[in-house]
Enzyme design. Sequence first.
Site, PDB file in Angstrom:
ATOM      1  N   CYS A  25       0.806  -1.227   0.000  1.00 10.71           N
ATOM      2  CA  CYS A  25       0.000   0.000   0.000  1.00 10.71           C
ATOM      3  C   CYS A  25       0.840   1.278   0.000  1.00 10.71           C
ATOM      4  O   CYS A  25       0.324   2.361  -0.269  1.00 10.71           O
ATOM      5  CB  CYS A  25      -0.961  -0.008   1.188  1.00 10.71           C
ATOM      6  SG  CYS A  25      -2.106  -1.404   1.152  1.00 10.71           S
ATOM      7  N   HIS A  62      -3.379   6.949   2.514  1.00  8.24           N
ATOM      8  CA  HIS A  62      -3.751   5.668   1.920  1.00  8.24           C
ATOM      9  C   HIS A  62      -5.164   5.313   2.356  1.00  8.24           C
ATOM     10  O   HIS A  62      -5.499   5.362   3.533  1.00  8.24           O
ATOM     11  CB  HIS A  62      -2.761   4.584   2.341  1.00  8.24           C
ATOM     12  CG  HIS A  62      -3.256   3.204   2.078  1.00  8.24           C
ATOM     13  ND1 HIS A  62      -3.724   2.813   0.846  1.00  8.24           N
ATOM     14  CD2 HIS A  62      -3.396   2.125   2.889  1.00  8.24           C
ATOM     15  CE1 HIS A  62      -4.113   1.555   0.910  1.00  8.24           C
ATOM     16  NE2 HIS A  62      -3.930   1.114   2.140  1.00  8.24           N
ATOM     17  N   ASN A 109     -10.294  -0.233  -0.439  1.00  5.29           N
ATOM     18  CA  ASN A 109      -8.840  -0.156  -0.334  1.00  5.29           C
ATOM     19  C   ASN A 109      -8.245  -0.744  -1.610  1.00  5.29           C
ATOM     20  O   ASN A 109      -8.325  -1.950  -1.844  1.00  5.29           O
ATOM     21  CB  ASN A 109      -8.386  -0.946   0.898  1.00  5.29           C
ATOM     22  CG  ASN A 109      -6.869  -0.942   1.084  1.00  5.29           C
ATOM     23  OD1 ASN A 109      -6.117  -0.589   0.194  1.00  5.29           O
ATOM     24  ND2 ASN A 109      -6.425  -1.365   2.253  1.00  5.29           N
TER      25      ASN A 109
END
Length: 332
Positions: free
Chosen positions: A111, A253, A283
């Site tokens: 990520c 993020h 996500n």
Amino acid sequence: MTAAVVEGIGGWLPPRVVTNDELAARLDTSDEWIRTRTGIGARHVVSDGMTTSDLAVRAGANALKSAGTDSADMVILATTTPDRPCPATAPEVAHQLGLAGCPAFDVAAVCTGFLYALAAASGLIGTGAAGRVLVIGAEAFSTLVHPEDRSSAAVFGDGAGALLLRAGDEEEPGALGPVVLGSDGALSDLITVRAGGTEERTGVRPMEAQDRWFSMRGREVFGHAVTRMTQAALSAVDQAGWRPAEVDRLVGHQANLRILHAVAEQLDLPHDRLVVHLDQVGNTAAASIPLALDHAHATGRLRPGDRVALTAFGGGATWGATTLTWPSPAAV
């Protein structure tokens, strides 16, 4: 000093949308449960026959179109879901974009991957090795998630986002500030897919069926993510010569709305300065920051002159942050 300056931006999401209600129809969950714990309302997922390179090519093409060019000196692809273990996916992406002979490579930092890729691009531009670099974050993360894993299936989605960076002056709008990066391999089991690598192939440890799928120790990840994203953002903001209160937009993020709120609170920023996109896409790992930037740019959430901080935490464990002043619409 030569700086990396944002010249173009683009994103792309696969057409298939999976709503919370659709998940609730086959898993022990509900729209309320997912929204309360994550802030996510829906996510896009790849269809059969669609690969990470397909996503990356579309986002990269949109970023090039945004800049009014069809050329780049280099392509850097941040991804955890390459088309194949070997070779890297970036050369295929460059080929499909018509960038013949262009050097291209993958970055794997889960990520945080897009920030690691930005750091590499910034360094290459700063040394004169490249004048224009296309940086893409692309993930088909749903392919790593067990379809019956309620917690993971509710969280992750697929997509791609890209920035085209060019050589410019560090004082001009759109110039990336210092990039702060870090990692801690002692936390490698926090976020992982154990099978598929040399640990399995050389028998380092016996693998079970579930090791083929993504796993995450959520409670521990939450604490580390808030701490590291906050620390990295503070360091990047300080190196940029800003005070935290001067940050107009915080683009973290897009893992979990509670994480984003906690980081904003640690920075003493009101929640309305957060850029939030996960409610629509979930996500998307390395694609989450560029997708959030693209969405905020398209919807007017990013205004010329806004001081923007980017920060992320991911598997590895890895973390990072950087800053930039958002350029005018004519510049992207």
